[in-house]
Design a protein around this motif. Structure first.
Motif, PDB file in Angstrom:
ATOM      1  N   LEU A 240      -9.399 -11.036   4.921  1.00  0.00           N
ATOM      2  CA  LEU A 240      -8.835  -9.819   5.479  1.00  0.00           C
ATOM      3  C   LEU A 240      -9.980  -8.841   5.728  1.00  0.00           C
ATOM      4  CD1 LEU A 240      -5.927  -8.728   5.973  1.00  0.00           C
ATOM      5  CD2 LEU A 240      -6.003  -7.781   3.691  1.00  0.00           C
ATOM      6  N   PRO A 241     -10.089  -8.310   6.936  1.00  0.00           N
ATOM      7  CA  PRO A 241     -11.226  -7.412   7.229  1.00  0.00           C
ATOM      8  C   PRO A 241     -11.056  -6.052   6.565  1.00  0.00           C
ATOM      9  CG  PRO A 241      -9.787  -7.567   9.131  1.00  0.00           C
ATOM     10  CD  PRO A 241      -9.241  -8.515   8.102  1.00  0.00           C
TER      11      PRO A 241
ATOM     12  N   ALA B   1      -3.997 -10.577  -7.520  1.00  0.00           N
ATOM     13  CA  ALA B   1      -2.540 -10.447  -7.633  1.00  0.00           C
ATOM     14  C   ALA B   1      -2.140 -10.068  -9.061  1.00  0.00           C
ATOM     15  CB  ALA B   1      -1.869 -11.749  -7.210  1.00  0.00           C
ATOM     16  N   ASN B   2      -2.757 -10.702 -10.059  1.00  0.00           N
ATOM     17  CA  ASN B   2      -2.445 -10.396 -11.459  1.00  0.00           C
ATOM     18  C   ASN B   2      -2.831  -8.966 -11.808  1.00  0.00           C
ATOM     19  OD1 ASN B   2      -1.414 -12.930 -11.938  1.00  0.00           O
ATOM     20  ND2 ASN B   2      -3.352 -13.750 -12.699  1.00  0.00           N
ATOM     21  N   TYR B   3      -4.019  -8.542 -11.375  1.00  0.00           N
ATOM     22  CA  TYR B   3      -4.477  -7.184 -11.674  1.00  0.00           C
ATOM     23  C   TYR B   3      -3.542  -6.150 -11.063  1.00  0.00           C
ATOM     24  CZ  TYR B   3      -7.181  -2.911 -11.594  1.00  0.00           C
ATOM     25  OH  TYR B   3      -7.564  -1.597 -11.740  1.00  0.00           O
ATOM     26  N   LEU B   4      -3.170  -6.343  -9.804  1.00  0.00           N
ATOM     27  CA  LEU B   4      -2.300  -5.374  -9.146  1.00  0.00           C
ATOM     28  C   LEU B   4      -0.898  -5.382  -9.763  1.00  0.00           C
ATOM     29  CD1 LEU B   4      -3.461  -5.727  -5.444  1.00  0.00           C
ATOM     30  CD2 LEU B   4      -3.976  -3.898  -7.063  1.00  0.00           C
TER      31      LEU B   4
ATOM     32  N   LEU C 172      -2.232  -6.985   2.777  1.00  0.00           N
ATOM     33  CA  LEU C 172      -2.670  -7.539   1.491  1.00  0.00           C
ATOM     34  C   LEU C 172      -1.490  -7.673   0.528  1.00  0.00           C
ATOM     35  CD1 LEU C 172      -5.014  -8.507  -0.280  1.00  0.00           C
ATOM     36  CD2 LEU C 172      -5.291  -6.142  -1.025  1.00  0.00           C
ATOM     37  N   GLU C 173      -0.631  -6.667   0.468  1.00  0.00           N
ATOM     38  CA  GLU C 173       0.550  -6.748  -0.394  1.00  0.00           C
ATOM     39  C   GLU C 173       1.465  -7.895   0.023  1.00  0.00           C
ATOM     40  OE1 GLU C 173       2.056  -2.721  -0.085  1.00  0.00           O
ATOM     41  OE2 GLU C 173       1.300  -2.270  -2.103  1.00  0.00           O
ATOM     42  N   GLU C 174       1.626  -8.100   1.333  1.00  0.00           N
ATOM     43  CA  GLU C 174       2.449  -9.213   1.820  1.00  0.00           C
ATOM     44  C   GLU C 174       1.839 -10.561   1.449  1.00  0.00           C
ATOM     45  OE1 GLU C 174       3.114  -8.638   5.997  1.00  0.00           O
ATOM     46  OE2 GLU C 174       4.163  -6.738   5.669  1.00  0.00           O
ATOM     47  N   LEU C 175       0.519 -10.661   1.548  1.00  0.00           N
ATOM     48  CA  LEU C 175      -0.146 -11.906   1.141  1.00  0.00           C
ATOM     49  C   LEU C 175       0.035 -12.173  -0.353  1.00  0.00           C
ATOM     50  CD1 LEU C 175      -3.466 -11.638   3.169  1.00  0.00           C
ATOM     51  CD2 LEU C 175      -1.655 -13.314   3.511  1.00  0.00           C
TER      52      LEU C 175
ATOM     53  N   GLU D  82      -2.058  -0.392   7.429  1.00  0.00           N
ATOM     54  CA  GLU D  82      -1.666  -1.774   7.726  1.00  0.00           C
ATOM     55  C   GLU D  82      -2.451  -2.790   6.905  1.00  0.00           C
ATOM     56  OE1 GLU D  82      -1.664  -4.802  11.523  1.00  0.00           O
ATOM     57  OE2 GLU D  82      -1.557  -2.657  11.905  1.00  0.00           O
ATOM     58  N   VAL D  83      -3.738  -2.542   6.669  1.00  0.00           N
ATOM     59  CA  VAL D  83      -4.567  -3.507   5.940  1.00  0.00           C
ATOM     60  C   VAL D  83      -4.060  -3.679   4.502  1.00  0.00           C
ATOM     61  CG1 VAL D  83      -6.339  -1.857   5.198  1.00  0.00           C
ATOM     62  CG2 VAL D  83      -6.940  -4.240   5.539  1.00  0.00           C
TER      63      VAL D  83
END
Length: 188
Positions: free
Chosen positions: A98-99, A67-70, A131-134, A126-127
């Motif tokens: 997450l697959p 999360a910090n890196y992104l 991930l962004e939502e998480l 979608e994947v």
């Protein structure tokens, strides 16, 4: 040229020339005059995603680090942000949460080919949206120590695991020797 065999008889040996075909070597490829880098080169090491399993150096790969890196990479184009080997490897290993493993092929091709359009198209999948939502949900949560890599830093048991003083691998507390370098656990 005469030599003697084991019985003392003179034996003449003929030196036969080696066929020229054995000496020809075909090298169809070479190194480029100007090197082409697959991954983005950054000036500051703090801009990279943390390296795997280097807790002694402060490199911890977990969901908070992702999360910090992104968040730090928002100003970069998406292709540049994901052109980090350690980030891609972490995404590949996120199978428990997450697959992503089966979905990374087109992104890896985009990074290899430096294709911004293909990378941006993969970003709409979608994947990645999941991930962004998480990440968004975890940033709204008060507990910033969220970790998805149970094998790397297990919650509650981190103190009981031990770090190899030779290769810095984090080993399970049950192991008497390092799983990677096989050197014995040093008692400090």
């Amino acid at each position: 040229m005469c030599e003697k065999d084991v019985y003392g008889n003179e034996v003449q040996r003929l030196g036969r020339p080696l066929p020229v075909e054995y000496l020809l070597v075909d090298v169809p490829a070479s190194t480029p005059l100007v090197p082409l880098y697959t991954f983005l080169e950054r000036k500051d090491a703090k801009q990279y995603f943390p390296v795997e399993n280097r807790m002694i150096d402060g490199h911890i790969q977990d969901f908070a680090a992702l999360a910090n890196y992104l968040a730090k990479s928002r100003s970069l184009p998406f292709l540049d942000a994901v052109s980090d080997f350690h980030l891609l490897f972490y995404l590949y290993r996120m199978e428990d949460m997450l697959p992503m493993k089966s979905q990374l092929g087109p992104l890896l091709e985009a990074v290899r080919d430096k294709d911004k359009a293909k990378a941006n198209e993969w970003k709409t999948r979608e994947v990645w949206k999941t991930l962004e939502e998480l990440i968004e949900a975890s940033s709204n949560h008060d507990d910033s120590s969220m970790s998805n890599d149970v094998e790397f830093v297990p919650s509650g048991d981190a103190e009981q695991n031990w770090i190899c003083t030779f290769c810095t691998f984090i080993n399970s507390r049950e192991l008497p020797a390092c799983e990677i370098c096989n050197l014995p656990r040093s008692r400090q």
